[in-house]
Write a protein that holds these residues in place. Structure first.
Motif, PDB file in Angstrom:
ATOM      1  N   UNK A  33       0.844  -1.207   0.000  1.00 26.36           N
ATOM      2  CA  UNK A  33       0.000   0.000   0.000  1.00 26.36           C
ATOM      3  C   UNK A  33       0.879   1.256   0.000  1.00 26.36           C
ATOM      4  N   UNK A  34       0.260   2.395  -0.240  1.00 27.72           N
ATOM      5  CA  UNK A  34       0.986   3.678  -0.241  1.00 27.72           C
ATOM      6  C   UNK A  34       1.719   3.871   1.097  1.00 27.72           C
ATOM      7  N   UNK A  35       3.010   4.196   1.017  1.00 27.70           N
ATOM      8  CA  UNK A  35       3.839   4.295   2.224  1.00 27.70           C
ATOM      9  C   UNK A  35       3.519   5.472   3.120  1.00 27.70           C
ATOM     10  N   UNK A  36       2.677   6.389   2.655  1.00 24.10           N
ATOM     11  CA  UNK A  36       2.439   7.574   3.489  1.00 24.10           C
ATOM     12  C   UNK A  36       1.632   7.262   4.752  1.00 24.10           C
ATOM     13  N   UNK A  37       1.132   6.010   4.868  1.00 23.96           N
ATOM     14  CA  UNK A  37       0.342   5.654   6.065  1.00 23.96           C
ATOM     15  C   UNK A  37       1.120   5.825   7.367  1.00 23.96           C
ATOM     16  N   UNK A  38       2.450   5.596   7.334  1.00 23.60           N
ATOM     17  CA  UNK A  38       3.191   5.724   8.598  1.00 23.60           C
ATOM     18  C   UNK A  38       3.980   7.026   8.666  1.00 23.60           C
ATOM     19  N   UNK A  39       3.761   7.939   7.716  1.00 24.44           N
ATOM     20  CA  UNK A  39       4.530   9.194   7.715  1.00 24.44           C
ATOM     21  C   UNK A  39       3.781  10.261   8.498  1.00 24.44           C
ATOM     22  N   UNK A  40       4.539  11.128   9.187  1.00 23.41           N
ATOM     23  CA  UNK A  40       3.940  12.296   9.824  1.00 23.41           C
ATOM     24  C   UNK A  40       3.509  13.266   8.727  1.00 23.41           C
ATOM     25  N   UNK A  41       2.822  14.347   9.124  1.00 21.88           N
ATOM     26  CA  UNK A  41       2.299  15.293   8.131  1.00 21.88           C
ATOM     27  C   UNK A  41       3.397  15.856   7.231  1.00 21.88           C
ATOM     28  N   UNK A  42       4.510  16.257   7.851  1.00 18.08           N
ATOM     29  CA  UNK A  42       5.595  16.868   7.085  1.00 18.08           C
ATOM     30  C   UNK A  42       6.262  15.871   6.155  1.00 18.08           C
ATOM     31  N   UNK A  43       6.585  14.681   6.685  1.00 19.92           N
ATOM     32  CA  UNK A  43       7.352  13.747   5.863  1.00 19.92           C
ATOM     33  C   UNK A  43       6.493  13.106   4.773  1.00 19.92           C
ATOM     34  N   UNK A  44       5.162  13.108   4.956  1.00 21.66           N
ATOM     35  CA  UNK A  44       4.293  12.542   3.902  1.00 21.66           C
ATOM     36  C   UNK A  44       4.524  13.270   2.574  1.00 21.66           C
ATOM     37  N   UNK A  45       4.863  14.560   2.654  1.00 19.56           N
ATOM     38  CA  UNK A  45       5.049  15.364   1.428  1.00 19.56           C
ATOM     39  C   UNK A  45       6.291  14.932   0.646  1.00 19.56           C
ATOM     40  N   UNK A  46       7.277  14.340   1.346  1.00 19.71           N
ATOM     41  CA  UNK A  46       8.526  14.008   0.655  1.00 19.71           C
ATOM     42  C   UNK A  46       8.700  12.487   0.502  1.00 19.71           C
ATOM     43  N   UNK A  47       7.651  11.743   0.849  1.00 23.52           N
ATOM     44  CA  UNK A  47       7.765  10.274   0.842  1.00 23.52           C
ATOM     45  C   UNK A  47       7.042   9.673  -0.351  1.00 23.52           C
ATOM     46  N   UNK A  48       7.721   8.816  -1.097  1.00 23.96           N
ATOM     47  CA  UNK A  48       7.055   8.104  -2.190  1.00 23.96           C
ATOM     48  C   UNK A  48       7.600   6.677  -2.201  1.00 23.96           C
ATOM     49  N   UNK A  49       6.811   5.750  -1.715  1.00 25.01           N
ATOM     50  CA  UNK A  49       7.179   4.328  -1.751  1.00 25.01           C
ATOM     51  C   UNK A  49       5.930   3.517  -1.432  1.00 25.01           C
ATOM     52  N   UNK A  50       6.082   2.208  -1.336  1.00 25.43           N
ATOM     53  CA  UNK A  50       4.966   1.369  -0.890  1.00 25.43           C
ATOM     54  C   UNK A  50       5.427   0.581   0.333  1.00 25.43           C
ATOM     55  N   UNK A  51       4.461   0.153   1.134  1.00 22.11           N
ATOM     56  CA  UNK A  51       4.760  -0.579   2.367  1.00 22.11           C
ATOM     57  C   UNK A  51       3.735  -1.692   2.555  1.00 22.11           C
ATOM     58  N   UNK A  52       4.072  -2.641   3.415  1.00 21.81           N
ATOM     59  CA  UNK A  52       3.055  -3.598   3.842  1.00 21.81           C
ATOM     60  C   UNK A  52       2.251  -2.932   4.946  1.00 21.81           C
ATOM     61  N   UNK A  53       0.933  -3.155   4.990  1.00 19.12           N
ATOM     62  CA  UNK A  53       0.150  -2.627   6.122  1.00 19.12           C
ATOM     63  C   UNK A  53       0.708  -3.202   7.429  1.00 19.12           C
ATOM     64  N   UNK A  54       0.617  -2.413   8.514  1.00 19.60           N
ATOM     65  CA  UNK A  54       1.164  -2.855   9.802  1.00 19.60           C
ATOM     66  C   UNK A  54       0.571  -4.179  10.265  1.00 19.60           C
TER      67      UNK A  54
END
Ligand SMILES: O=C(O)CCC(=O)C(=O)O
Ligand SMILES: [Fe+2]
Length: 226
Positions: free
Chosen positions: A27-48
């Motif tokens: 899934x989209x990696x922004x799920x675990x990013x804080x508000x600020x870092x979500x803007x600079x994050x682009x990857x995919x992750x496994x759901x927790x």
């Protein structure tokens, strides 16, 4: 301290992880990013809560429990369940500092992030770019390790993952709360422990080993929070 820990996982364990991850849902990696870092994050992750993440996370934590370098360097108190990420061509993660507190799925599973960890699951020749860069007072350090190796760095550090330009970079990443929150004190204890081990290896039974070990434990007693 930025520390590379070789061969946390064997080749067989890395292959097992890669097989399980190949058929998992990302899934989209922004799920675990804080508000600020979500803007600079682009990857995919496994759901927790993904069964594959839980299974492979346990495998990694079991390997770490018996890894003497990891235990000595991290002095782990509580470890956040390992997560898994994938950066494909064009993906990356701009400069950021990890959130200070991580809330796990379980209401009580809340940790202070003292150390950040990346365990590489792709071999360096499988992708270009995708270096983890970690800044400290001595400059910026670029880290790309063999599959199965792990890097440990203070969560206070500004860090980034450079854009991937070929292939894909798959890794496990997680945070931990240490019994010794201060990086300087923890680093002193690690260097002290390693020096005692080296002395013991070359001069087993040396009269200084018992008092030195005593000093190590008495410093740990002063600084540890459980
Ligand atoms: O993929 C990595 O090596 C680091 C990931 C990261 O910095 C994060 O998820 O906060
Ligand atoms: Fe991060």
């Amino acid at each position: 301290m930025l520390l590379r820990i070789p061969q946390v996982l064997t080749k067989e364990q890395v292959s097992h992880c890669r097989e399980r991850l190949a058929s998992a849902d990302w899934i989209d990696g922004r799920v675990t990013a804080g508000l600020g870092s979500a803007k600079v994050k682009k990857n995919t992750q496994l759901p927790e809560d993904s069964a594959v993440a839980v299974e492979l996370g346990d495998l990694i934590l079991t390997a770490l429990e018996s890894n003497a370098i990891f235990v000595s360097a991290a002095l782990p108190s509580r470890v956040f369940p390992p997560l898994f990420n994938r950066y494909e061509v064009g993906d990356g993660f701009g400069a950021h500092v990890d959130n200070a507190i991580r809330q796990g799925l379980d209401a009580e599973a809340r940790i202070r992030t003292d150390l950040s960890c990346t365990l590489f699951l792709s071999a360096p020749d499988e992708y270009d770019g995708g270096e983890l860069t970690v800044d400290d007072t001595y400059g910026s350090h670029s880290v790309k390790l063999p599959a199965g190796d792990m890097v440990l760095y203070p969560s206070t550090s500004l860090h980034a993952v450079t854009p991937v330009t070929r292939g894909a970079r798959i890794a496990s990443f997680f945070w931990l709360q240490s019994m010794v929150r201060d990086d300087g004190q923890r680093t002193l204890l690690f260097d002290f422990d390693r020096s005692i081990q080296a002395l013991n290896a070359d001069h087993a039974g040396h009269a200084a080993i018992v008092p030195l070990t005593g000093i190590y434990h008495n410093l740990l007693r002063r600084w540890a929070e459980l």
